[in-house]
Motif scaffolding. Structure first.
Motif, PDB file in Angstrom:
ATOM      1  N   LEU A  47     152.932  58.870  51.313  1.00  0.00           N
ATOM      2  CA  LEU A  47     152.797  58.842  52.771  1.00  0.00           C
ATOM      3  C   LEU A  47     151.760  59.859  53.233  1.00  0.00           C
ATOM      4  N   GLU A  48     151.782  61.047  52.666  1.00  0.00           N
ATOM      5  CA  GLU A  48     150.787  62.063  53.035  1.00  0.00           C
ATOM      6  C   GLU A  48     149.375  61.584  52.714  1.00  0.00           C
ATOM      7  N   ARG A  49     149.205  60.986  51.537  1.00  0.00           N
ATOM      8  CA  ARG A  49     147.879  60.474  51.136  1.00  0.00           C
ATOM      9  C   ARG A  49     147.451  59.334  52.069  1.00  0.00           C
ATOM     10  N   MET A  50     148.391  58.458  52.378  1.00  0.00           N
ATOM     11  CA  MET A  50     148.119  57.337  53.277  1.00  0.00           C
ATOM     12  C   MET A  50     147.693  57.843  54.649  1.00  0.00           C
ATOM     13  N   ARG A  51     148.442  58.808  55.180  1.00  0.00           N
ATOM     14  CA  ARG A  51     148.091  59.399  56.484  1.00  0.00           C
ATOM     15  C   ARG A  51     146.669  59.948  56.466  1.00  0.00           C
ATOM     16  N   ALA A  52     146.393  60.764  55.450  1.00  0.00           N
ATOM     17  CA  ALA A  52     145.079  61.407  55.371  1.00  0.00           C
ATOM     18  C   ALA A  52     143.958  60.372  55.286  1.00  0.00           C
ATOM     19  N   LEU A  53     144.133  59.383  54.420  1.00  0.00           N
ATOM     20  CA  LEU A  53     143.101  58.353  54.281  1.00  0.00           C
ATOM     21  C   LEU A  53     142.875  57.599  55.591  1.00  0.00           C
ATOM     22  N   LEU A  54     143.959  57.156  56.208  1.00  0.00           N
ATOM     23  CA  LEU A  54     143.818  56.361  57.436  1.00  0.00           C
ATOM     24  C   LEU A  54     143.286  57.193  58.598  1.00  0.00           C
ATOM     25  N   ARG A  55     143.779  58.414  58.737  1.00  0.00           N
ATOM     26  CA  ARG A  55     143.307  59.286  59.819  1.00  0.00           C
ATOM     27  C   ARG A  55     141.822  59.613  59.630  1.00  0.00           C
ATOM     28  N   ASP A  56     141.441  59.989  58.417  1.00  0.00           N
ATOM     29  CA  ASP A  56     140.048  60.353  58.155  1.00  0.00           C
ATOM     30  C   ASP A  56     139.115  59.149  58.288  1.00  0.00           C
ATOM     31  N   TYR A  57     139.579  57.997  57.829  1.00  0.00           N
ATOM     32  CA  TYR A  57     138.777  56.777  57.941  1.00  0.00           C
ATOM     33  C   TYR A  57     138.539  56.431  59.412  1.00  0.00           C
ATOM     34  N   ALA A  58     139.595  56.435  60.201  1.00  0.00           N
ATOM     35  CA  ALA A  58     139.457  56.144  61.637  1.00  0.00           C
ATOM     36  C   ALA A  58     138.526  57.148  62.305  1.00  0.00           C
ATOM     37  N   THR A  59     138.680  58.410  61.968  1.00  0.00           N
ATOM     38  CA  THR A  59     137.829  59.451  62.551  1.00  0.00           C
ATOM     39  C   THR A  59     136.367  59.236  62.180  1.00  0.00           C
ATOM     40  N   ALA A  60     136.111  58.946  60.903  1.00  0.00           N
ATOM     41  CA  ALA A  60     134.735  58.730  60.443  1.00  0.00           C
ATOM     42  C   ALA A  60     134.094  57.534  61.134  1.00  0.00           C
ATOM     43  N   LEU A  61     134.906  56.550  61.500  1.00  0.00           N
ATOM     44  CA  LEU A  61     134.379  55.365  62.178  1.00  0.00           C
ATOM     45  C   LEU A  61     134.315  55.545  63.696  1.00  0.00           C
ATOM     46  N   GLY A  62     134.639  56.755  64.157  1.00  0.00           N
ATOM     47  CA  GLY A  62     134.586  57.028  65.589  1.00  0.00           C
ATOM     48  C   GLY A  62     135.773  56.470  66.351  1.00  0.00           C
ATOM     49  N   ALA A  63     136.887  56.267  65.654  1.00  0.00           N
ATOM     50  CA  ALA A  63     138.071  55.679  66.289  1.00  0.00           C
ATOM     51  C   ALA A  63     139.315  56.511  65.989  1.00  0.00           C
ATOM     52  N   GLU A  65     141.343  57.894  67.759  1.00  0.00           N
ATOM     53  CA  GLU A  65     142.479  57.596  68.638  1.00  0.00           C
ATOM     54  C   GLU A  65     143.324  56.428  68.134  1.00  0.00           C
ATOM     55  N   LYS A  66     142.825  55.683  67.165  1.00  0.00           N
ATOM     56  CA  LYS A  66     143.589  54.546  66.647  1.00  0.00           C
ATOM     57  C   LYS A  66     144.703  54.965  65.685  1.00  0.00           C
ATOM     58  N   PHE A  67     144.615  56.157  65.110  1.00  0.00           N
ATOM     59  CA  PHE A  67     145.668  56.573  64.177  1.00  0.00           C
ATOM     60  C   PHE A  67     146.980  56.731  64.939  1.00  0.00           C
ATOM     61  N   HIS A  68     148.053  56.182  64.377  1.00  0.00           N
ATOM     62  CA  HIS A  68     149.366  56.175  65.017  1.00  0.00           C
ATOM     63  C   HIS A  68     150.405  56.583  63.978  1.00  0.00           C
ATOM     64  N   GLU A  69     150.997  57.735  64.174  1.00  0.00           N
ATOM     65  CA  GLU A  69     151.932  58.289  63.195  1.00  0.00           C
ATOM     66  C   GLU A  69     153.154  57.406  62.958  1.00  0.00           C
ATOM     67  N   THR A  70     153.813  56.961  63.995  1.00  0.00           N
ATOM     68  CA  THR A  70     155.038  56.183  63.809  1.00  0.00           C
ATOM     69  C   THR A  70     154.748  54.848  63.136  1.00  0.00           C
ATOM     70  N   ILE A  71     153.694  54.182  63.539  1.00  0.00           N
ATOM     71  CA  ILE A  71     153.342  52.912  62.904  1.00  0.00           C
ATOM     72  C   ILE A  71     153.016  53.132  61.435  1.00  0.00           C
ATOM     73  N   THR A  72     152.271  54.173  61.119  1.00  0.00           N
ATOM     74  CA  THR A  72     151.919  54.460  59.734  1.00  0.00           C
ATOM     75  C   THR A  72     153.164  54.703  58.894  1.00  0.00           C
ATOM     76  N   ARG A  73     154.054  55.545  59.378  1.00  0.00           N
ATOM     77  CA  ARG A  73     155.252  55.845  58.586  1.00  0.00           C
ATOM     78  C   ARG A  73     156.199  54.651  58.507  1.00  0.00           C
ATOM     79  N   ALA A  74     156.360  53.918  59.594  1.00  0.00           N
ATOM     80  CA  ALA A  74     157.255  52.760  59.572  1.00  0.00           C
ATOM     81  C   ALA A  74     156.770  51.724  58.555  1.00  0.00           C
ATOM     82  N   TRP A  75     155.469  51.483  58.515  1.00  0.00           N
ATOM     83  CA  TRP A  75     154.935  50.554  57.515  1.00  0.00           C
ATOM     84  C   TRP A  75     155.115  51.116  56.116  1.00  0.00           C
ATOM     85  N   ALA A  76     154.944  52.412  55.944  1.00  0.00           N
ATOM     86  CA  ALA A  76     155.166  53.023  54.626  1.00  0.00           C
ATOM     87  C   ALA A  76     156.617  52.825  54.198  1.00  0.00           C
ATOM     88  N   GLU A  77     157.551  52.987  55.135  1.00  0.00           N
ATOM     89  CA  GLU A  77     158.971  52.781  54.826  1.00  0.00           C
ATOM     90  C   GLU A  77     159.220  51.325  54.405  1.00  0.00           C
TER      91      GLU A  77
END
Length: 137
Positions: A47-63, A65-77
């Motif tokens: 989950l930590e790796r997933m968060r970091a990858l998705l957050r950094d990817y969104a940031t690098a693409l200029g987005a 604000e698209k990272f969403h903690e609850t959605i990320t963790r719920a899908w991981a669950e």
């Protein structure tokens, strides 16, 4: 380019380096990142790796604000429960064939009211489901 055109290592590298096209990175791309991270690292570290990858990817693409903690963790669950159910499945495509319900990007609506997922609190931090519990892992 689709997520299936790259090996797992190439796909993760493209996401990590933000060279994977943002317009091609939809629900399936999120699932593949999650599947790879959870299988490689277990739930907490995955989950930590997933968060970091998705957050950094969104940031690098200029987005960022698209990272969403609850959605990320719920899908991981949800994904971890599926991985635990079928740990022997060695490819992402075989995993999805065994768990086609994961392809429904609206699946979280079974677990959350729209108002809950739309809230700033849910975007910034983990909020447990307010409808149906997530599967046990």
């Amino acid at each position: 380019m689709s997520t299936g055109e790259l090996s797992d290592a190439e796909f993760l590298a493209a996401v990590e380096e933000a060279t994977y096209p943002g317009d091609k990175f939809g629900h399936r791309g999120h699932l593949r990142v999650g599947w790879l991270c959870l299988r490689a690292h277990g739930f907490e570290a995955g989950l930590e790796r997933m968060r970091a990858l998705l957050r950094d990817y969104a940031t690098a693409l200029g987005a960022a604000e698209k990272f969403h903690e609850t959605i990320t963790r719920a899908w991981a669950e949800r994904m971890q429960a599926a991985v635990d159910e079928t740990p022997e499945l060695g490819s992402f495509e075989v995993f999805l064939a065994a768990h086609p319900e994961l392809l429904d990007s609206r699946m979280l609506s079974r677990h959350y009211r729209n108002e809950t997922l739309s809230s700033p609190l849910a975007k910034a931090s983990w909020v447990p489901p307010d409808l149906e519990p997530l599967p046990s892992r």
